[in-house]
Scaffold this motif. Structure first.
Motif, short mmCIF file in Angstrom:
data_model
loop_
_atom_site.label_atom_id
_atom_site.label_comp_id
_atom_site.label_asym_id
_atom_site.label_seq_id
_atom_site.Cartn_x
_atom_site.Cartn_y
_atom_site.Cartn_z
N MET A 182 92.85 48.74 -7.27
CA MET A 182 92.97 47.38 -7.80
C MET A 182 91.61 46.70 -7.85
O MET A 182 91.28 46.02 -8.82
CB MET A 182 93.94 46.57 -6.93
CG MET A 182 94.11 45.11 -7.32
SD MET A 182 95.53 44.33 -6.58
CE MET A 182 95.37 44.81 -4.87
N ARG B 60 91.92 40.42 -19.29
CA ARG B 60 91.11 39.60 -18.38
C ARG B 60 89.83 40.39 -18.10
O ARG B 60 89.89 41.58 -17.79
CB ARG B 60 91.86 39.32 -17.08
CG ARG B 60 91.04 38.65 -16.00
CD ARG B 60 90.83 37.18 -16.23
NE ARG B 60 92.04 36.41 -16.05
CZ ARG B 60 92.06 35.08 -16.02
NH1 ARG B 60 90.94 34.39 -16.18
NH2 ARG B 60 93.21 34.44 -15.88
N ASP C 218 97.41 35.48 -14.53
CA ASP C 218 97.75 36.32 -15.68
C ASP C 218 99.24 36.60 -15.73
O ASP C 218 99.83 36.69 -16.81
CB ASP C 218 96.98 37.64 -15.63
CG ASP C 218 95.51 37.47 -15.99
OD1 ASP C 218 95.16 36.40 -16.54
OD2 ASP C 218 94.72 38.39 -15.73
N THR D 103 98.70 40.92 -5.11
CA THR D 103 97.84 39.76 -4.86
C THR D 103 97.92 39.34 -3.39
O THR D 103 96.92 38.89 -2.82
CB THR D 103 98.22 38.56 -5.75
OG1 THR D 103 99.52 38.08 -5.42
CG2 THR D 103 98.18 38.94 -7.23
N ILE E 244 94.79 37.25 -10.95
CA ILE E 244 95.88 38.19 -11.23
C ILE E 244 97.20 37.44 -11.27
O ILE E 244 98.05 37.69 -12.14
CB ILE E 244 95.91 39.33 -10.20
CG1 ILE E 244 94.67 40.21 -10.35
CG2 ILE E 244 97.17 40.18 -10.36
CD1 ILE E 244 94.53 41.27 -9.28
N GLN E 245 97.40 36.53 -10.33
CA GLN E 245 98.61 35.69 -10.37
C GLN E 245 98.66 34.86 -11.65
O GLN E 245 99.70 34.75 -12.30
CB GLN E 245 98.65 34.77 -9.15
CG GLN E 245 99.04 35.43 -7.86
CD GLN E 245 99.34 34.42 -6.76
OE1 GLN E 245 99.04 33.23 -6.89
NE2 GLN E 245 99.92 34.88 -5.68
N SER F 251 89.94 37.06 -7.57
CA SER F 251 90.82 38.06 -8.18
C SER F 251 92.27 37.84 -7.77
O SER F 251 93.18 37.98 -8.59
CB SER F 251 90.36 39.46 -7.80
OG SER F 251 89.07 39.72 -8.29
N SER G 241 95.20 43.36 -18.32
CA SER G 241 95.60 42.61 -17.11
C SER G 241 96.30 43.54 -16.12
O SER G 241 96.96 44.51 -16.50
CB SER G 241 96.54 41.47 -17.50
OG SER G 241 95.87 40.53 -18.30
N TRP G 242 96.13 43.20 -14.84
CA TRP G 242 96.62 44.08 -13.78
C TRP G 242 98.13 44.29 -13.85
O TRP G 242 98.61 45.42 -13.66
CB TRP G 242 96.23 43.52 -12.41
CG TRP G 242 96.74 44.37 -11.28
CD1 TRP G 242 97.74 44.09 -10.41
CD2 TRP G 242 96.26 45.68 -10.92
NE1 TRP G 242 97.93 45.12 -9.54
CE2 TRP G 242 97.03 46.11 -9.82
CE3 TRP G 242 95.25 46.51 -11.42
CZ2 TRP G 242 96.81 47.35 -9.21
CZ3 TRP G 242 95.05 47.74 -10.81
CH2 TRP G 242 95.83 48.14 -9.72
N HIS G 243 98.89 43.25 -14.16
CA HIS G 243 100.34 43.39 -14.14
C HIS G 243 100.87 44.28 -15.26
O HIS G 243 102.04 44.66 -15.25
CB HIS G 243 101.01 42.01 -14.21
CG HIS G 243 100.82 41.29 -15.52
ND1 HIS G 243 99.68 40.58 -15.80
CD2 HIS G 243 101.61 41.19 -16.61
CE1 HIS G 243 99.77 40.06 -17.01
NE2 HIS G 243 100.93 40.41 -17.53
N ALA H 5 102.82 43.58 -9.01
CA ALA H 5 101.57 42.84 -9.16
C ALA H 5 101.46 41.66 -8.21
O ALA H 5 100.40 41.42 -7.63
CB ALA H 5 101.42 42.38 -10.61
N PHE I 24 89.77 45.49 -11.28
CA PHE I 24 89.67 44.06 -11.58
C PHE I 24 88.48 43.37 -10.95
O PHE I 24 87.68 42.73 -11.63
CB PHE I 24 90.96 43.35 -11.16
CG PHE I 24 91.06 41.95 -11.70
CD1 PHE I 24 91.53 41.73 -12.98
CD2 PHE I 24 90.67 40.87 -10.95
CE1 PHE I 24 91.60 40.45 -13.50
CE2 PHE I 24 90.75 39.57 -11.46
CZ PHE I 24 91.21 39.37 -12.74
#
Length: 314
Positions: A1, A65, A57, A85, A54-55, A50, A70-72, A81, A5
């Motif tokens: 992660m 991003r 997004d 976080t 991430i939240q 981060s 995006s991470w999710h 996701a 990111f």
């Protein structure tokens, strides 16, 4: 992660914190041990950001991003996701526990806890205004309040607060001075993002896929345009804003062009800068931080706002 990111985004907080520390501290006090403390705080500040982004997004259903997906949206993240976080937030606490000297630890933790609270309240305001269908709420007062909580506090204020802690210059007076003077510059970071993401002007600070229009966001572009619309333009805005339709999004951007939002952005930028400079000029020479420090940070900030691309990691 973190590889996906944390290391792919703008390192503003980390770079800014170290610059602020080296500018505030006496040269003889900048030892290897103190630099290690500064680097640790820079690292966790990036990780903290981060956690928040991430939240953000997830809430905005953003696709990009920092120039990456995006991470999710990663197949190995997906529904996990938000839990990821939480891992990042715990990671921040653990790094601080293992590395920050006892001399600074309590003030550092208190500052991070305040950052969590302020940013989470800013997120509440962001989501609240996005759900509101009353554009009477789209005022500069509401925008400034939300942007201070979502952007200004952690982008501009927190790196300097941490630097003050490391220099043993952190007290109620210096905190108040930082929070007052840097508010306009911090809010301008969000204004710059709103503008560049909407008009695709060069490199936006976040390199985030924008969907402010379709998500009905309280953005600077919407707030200022509403102040300049005639009745017909306001009616078109009401019909098109907040609807995920490419033609309606295109029409909103056309409305922004009709009221010359590019020129209004320049005027806003000058007004924010001038307000900051006026406050600095009124500072006593004995202020902590000193007036020359604020000018160093101002010039550093302007170089970032004019060319954010140089702040990428190699």
């Amino acid at each position: 992660m973190c590889e996906h990111f944390v290391l792919s985004k703008f390192p503003l907080q980390g770079e800014f914190l170290i610059y602020a520390y080296e500018s505030l501290e006496e040269p003889e006090n900048i030892t290897d041990e103190m630099l290690q403390q500064a680097y640790c705080l820079a690292c966790v500040s990036e990780t903290f950001q981060s956690y928040y982004l991430i939240q953000d997004d997830v809430y905005d259903n953003s696709k990009m991003r920092s120039g990456v997906s995006s991470w999710h949206l990663q197949p190995y993240a997906s529904a996990m996701a938000m839990n990821d976080t939480c891992i990042l937030r715990s990671f921040v606490s653990e790094i601080l526990r293992q590395n920050i000297k006892e001399t600074f630890y309590t003030k550092v933790i208190d500052t991070f806890n305040e950052m969590y609270l302020v940013m989470e309240m800013g997120q509440v305001l962001d989501l609240y205004f996005a759900q509101s269908k009353s554009y009477d709420d789209f005022t500069m007062e509401n925008y400034d309040k939300m942007s201070y909580m979502k952007a200004s506090y952690y982008c501009m204020n927190s790196p300097i607060l941490f630097a003050l802690i490391l220099c043993n210059k952190a007290n109620e007076e210096s905190y108040k001075l930082v929070l007052d003077l840097f508010n306009d510059l911090g809010v301008f970071i969000q204004i710059h993002n709103d503008f560049t993401e909407c008009f695709d002007v060069g490199e936006s600070m976040s390199k985030k896929s924008t969907n402010d229009i379709e998500n009905n966001k309280l953005s600077w572009t919407a707030v200022v345009a509403l102040q300049h619309f005639n009745t017909e333009q306001r009616n078109i805005f009401n019909e098109c804003y907040g609807i995920p339709n490419p033609e309606k999004i295109k029409r909103i951007i056309q409305l922004y062009e009709e009221v010359n939002l590019r020129q209004l952005f320049k005027e806003e930028e000058n007004a924010r800068y001038n307000n900051f400079l006026r406050k600095v000029q009124n500072l006593p020479a004995t202020a902590t931080p000193a007036p020359d420090f604020f000018m160093k940070i101002f010039n550093y900030f302007k170089s970032y706002a004019s060319d954010s691309s140089r702040f990428y990691y190699a």
